[in-house]
Design an enzyme around this catalytic site. Structure first.
Site, PDB file in Angstrom:
ATOM      1  N   GLU A  61      -3.947   9.552  -0.656  1.00 35.67           N
ATOM      2  CA  GLU A  61      -2.967   9.931   0.349  1.00 35.67           C
ATOM      3  C   GLU A  61      -1.555   9.873  -0.247  1.00 35.67           C
ATOM      4  O   GLU A  61      -1.099   8.815  -0.678  1.00 35.67           O
ATOM      5  CB  GLU A  61      -3.112   8.932   1.510  1.00 35.67           C
ATOM      6  N   ASP A  75      -4.478   4.252   2.387  1.00 33.10           N
ATOM      7  CA  ASP A  75      -3.875   2.946   2.652  1.00 33.10           C
ATOM      8  C   ASP A  75      -4.686   2.176   3.691  1.00 33.10           C
ATOM      9  O   ASP A  75      -5.356   2.773   4.524  1.00 33.10           O
ATOM     10  CB  ASP A  75      -2.443   3.120   3.195  1.00 33.10           C
ATOM     11  N   ASP A 131      -3.884   0.917   6.351  1.00 34.48           N
ATOM     12  CA  ASP A 131      -3.168   0.830   7.627  1.00 34.48           C
ATOM     13  C   ASP A 131      -3.651   1.915   8.588  1.00 34.48           C
ATOM     14  O   ASP A 131      -4.598   2.632   8.291  1.00 34.48           O
ATOM     15  CB  ASP A 131      -1.648   0.939   7.392  1.00 34.48           C
ATOM     16  N   ASP A 160      -2.291   4.745   9.614  1.00 34.30           N
ATOM     17  CA  ASP A 160      -2.188   6.117   9.104  1.00 34.30           C
ATOM     18  C   ASP A 160      -3.300   6.413   8.107  1.00 34.30           C
ATOM     19  O   ASP A 160      -3.903   7.488   8.116  1.00 34.30           O
ATOM     20  CB  ASP A 160      -0.832   6.325   8.414  1.00 34.30           C
TER      21      ASP A 160
END
Ligand code: 0RA
Length: 659
Positions: free
Chosen positions: A428, A523, A525, A527
């Site tokens: 990403e 990641d 997280d 997102d």
């Protein structure tokens, strides 16, 4: 008077001389087609007589030496003295270009012949020609040589008035034509066509040239163009019988149309004519027919709710599939246009045919709803098939464009060329991509950075998805053949192919891949989870076999780095952190939380997430196809509520990931 006479005579000679000098101008060419045209020119005159209602029989003979004779039982060419010229009218017809028109009575001679040139042209191009007229109880016979040197052969006055008509016999001039052998098949075809177009007229054709292959056929069709349509569909399976027949006469226009659909043939067979002349290039009559057909069928379909969607329409193409139709118009002044002068140009004809078909066909469909429904169903199927074909072609086109594309510029490929050894990390963003590129082992690890949010593929169809650059890069990098919509063969393990074991199927999938491990590395997280889900959805929807073959993985980057004294530990989730802190104690501990992969230096990324010796990879598997499908629909589909519920219930976890 005498002066005039001579002048007219010279004019005649000049006229026919012009024909002999430039025959192509009058009959198209001096090859076979021009030669055959001579027969048609004479036949057309006889057919004109039939169209006027005075002739029932036409007899065509090709005799030895290619001598042709055409007889009819019409009124006979007039033989009385033509007032202006002081010659028998038949002589004027035989020697004056376009003389036919001068004898037009009201409603007579709609005009025949491809070029409408008249028999004088045949006379000019014949080594000899004999015209034999029986009329008003008289017989009158003349001969010509190359259009000139008229001789009166016979004149009798004791004929039975009932025995009337015209016989024109001629031998083509071998000094004009490249060859003088008429083509029996071409003549035969045209005579049959004329018999269809002129209902009830009996046309006999004999070819007597070859004693071993004599031809003697008679054509007569009481059904006219309906018989023509039946003939076209002879070896096909009609959707309904008999063919539809529409006819209308208005002012000086006559329109006849016959229509039938067939089940087992998908082309359109539309044959159109203007004044018995085949209009191969179509024209205004055909345009009017098509417009009205499309409108009438759509109106019916909507009225009876055969098409539900307001915006849905049956196109002309949909309604053309399996259509056989004959259109025949007759009019006073046909204008022929186009490359080969076989396109009807009269603009008024479009509206005339349109309104006539609108009225006649609307009436027909209302009184024959079953037939109308069958036609519409057929068109709906045609529409669906066309749509599917278009998509398949589009995909094939895109696939080949993908295949010809060089690998995306953003891809940092590995050096090993054996896919079995290779991995690709889908990363990403560019910054994480940068770390991954530096941290990787370039021998067997490739990196493809993906920018931003990948398109939500749940809502888009493959053709649209392929317009997305990130997805295109992804597909090109891993190998387009694993995308189910982009390959010719499927690896399906369905009931039809029980002999193919899962191993074989998986091997087949792997053989299409440029890397046997495709690793999603996002990641840790929200997102990151979202992008991961989007990518999983894409693979699930369009490369499911790749998941089944075990080629899809999820990387596990650490969430924390825990330092105490000289020891460093990476921790992958909060539970692990808790356990670790309990183990090592909470004093003098440094805890770094990674917000993104980009925050790690390349060495750390290698060590924690990419090094096969130390990392944890999650292999994506499908536990249960159906529930997986449902989960994706909930997650990625457009209904907000179930998605919210799902996320609340399962958090960020994608349930079917088997570690
Ligand atoms: C001019 C006027 C009329 C008939 C014909 C020509 C005519 C031409 C050919 C050529 C072959 N067969 C034909 N039959 C008739 C009509 C004359 C009248 O009003 O009687």
């Amino acid at each position: 008077m005498t002066q005039n006479y001579v002048a007219d005579d010279i004019k005649v000679l000049e006229g026919l001389e012009a024909v002999r000098k430039r025959p192509g101008m009058y009959i198209g060419s001096t090859s076979k087609s021009g030669l055959n045209h001579l027969v048609f020119e004479v036949v057309d005159n006889a057919i004109d007589e039939a169209m006027a209602g005075y002739c029932t029989d036409v007899d065509v003979i090709i005799d030895k030496d290619n001598i042709v004779s055409v007889s009819d039982n019409g009124r006979g060419i007039p033989i009385d003295i033509h007032k202006e010229k002081g010659l028998p009218a038949v002589e004027v017809v035989m020697t004056t270009l376009h003389a036919g028109g001068k004898f037009e009575g009201k409603g007579y001679k709609i005009s025949g012949g491809l070029h409408g040139v008249g028999v004088s042209v045949v006379n000019a191009l014949a080594e000899w020609l004999k015209v034999d007229v029986r009329r008003d109880g008289k017989q009158y016979i003349q001969t010509y040589h190359r259009g000139v040197g008229k001789k009166l052969i016979g004149e009798t006055t004791d004929y039975a008035p009932a025995d009337r008509g015209t016989i024109i016999t001629f031998k083509p001039d071998a000094t004009i034509f490249e060859e003088v052998d008429f083509t029996a098949e071409v003549v035969d075809h045209r005579l049959r066509e004329l018999a269809f177009l002129n209902k009830g007229v009996r046309i006999r054709f004999r070819d007597l040239r070859d004693d071993d292959a004599l031809v003697d056929v008679t054509y007569q069709f009481e059904g006219g163009i309906v018989s023509y349509v039946e003939h076209i569909n002879e070896n096909k399976e009609p959707l309904f019988t008999p063919p539809i027949y529409l006819k209308n006469e208005r002012d000086e226009y006559e329109v006849e149309i016959s229509i039938q659909y067939v089940n087992d043939y998908y082309d359109e067979q539309l044959v159109s004519f203007a004044n018995n002349i085949r209009t191969r290039e179509g024209g205004t009559h055909v345009a009017g027919f098509r417009t009205a057909l499309t409108r009438v069928m759509n109106n019916f379909a909507r009225k009876y709710e055969l098409i539900k969607d307001k915006n849905e329409v049956l196109t002309g193409n949909d309604l053309r599939e399996g259509l056989s139709a004959v259109i025949s118009v007759k009019l006073r002044n046909p204008q022929f246009e186009g490359q080969t002068k076989t396109k009807l140009g009269n603009s008024e004809v479009k509206g005339i045919v349109d309104s006539m078909v609108d009225e006649g066909l609307s009436n027909f469909v209302e009184t024959n709803p079953k037939v109308a429904k069958a036609i519409i169903n057929k068109a709906l199927i045609a529409q669906r098939v066309r749509e599917a074909t278009r998509k398949a072609q589009e995909l094939a086109r895109r696939k080949s464009s993908l295949e010809s594309t060089t690998l995306p510029g953003k891809l940092a490929d590995c050096s090993d060329r054996n896919p079995a050894n290779c991995e690709i990390f889908l990363v990403e963003g560019d910054s994480a991509g940068g770390s991954a590129k530096q941290g990787r082992d370039r021998n067997f690890q490739a990196i493809l950075p993906l920018r931003g949010k990948v398109l939500n593929v749940e809502k888009a169809r493959l053709d649209k998805i392929l317009a997305n650059e990130e997805i295109r890069n992804l597909i090109t990098a891993i190998g387009p053949e694993v995308i189910s919509g982009l390959r010719e063969t499927t690896f399906d393990l369905d009931a039809d192919a029980p002999s193919i074991s899962a191993d074989v199927a998986n091997a087949a999938v792997l053989a299409k891949l440029r890397y046997h491990k495709v690793v999603i590395m996002t990641d840790a997280d929200v997102d990151g989870a979202h992008i991961r889900t989007l990518l999983l959805t894409f693979f699930f929807r369009h490369a499911r076999e790749m998941i089944e073959a075990g080629a899809l993985y999820i990387a596990q980057p650490p969430l924390y780095l825990v330092k105490k004294g000289s020891t460093k530990r990476y921790v992958y989730n909060d539970k692990q952190l808790d356990e670790l802190l309990t183990e090592i104690g909470r004093e003098n501990v440094g805890i770094q939380r990674y917000k993104g992969l980009g925050e790690m230096n390349p060495d750390q990324l290698w060590e924690t997430t990419m090094d096969p010796e130390k990392r944890t990879l999650l292999q994506v598997t499908l536990e249960d196809g159906e529930s997986a499908d449902e989960i994706f629909s909930i997650l990625m589909g457009s209904k907000v509520e179930p998605r919210k519920e799902f996320i609340e219930k399962y958090g960020k976890t994608v349930r079917w990931i088997d570690v």
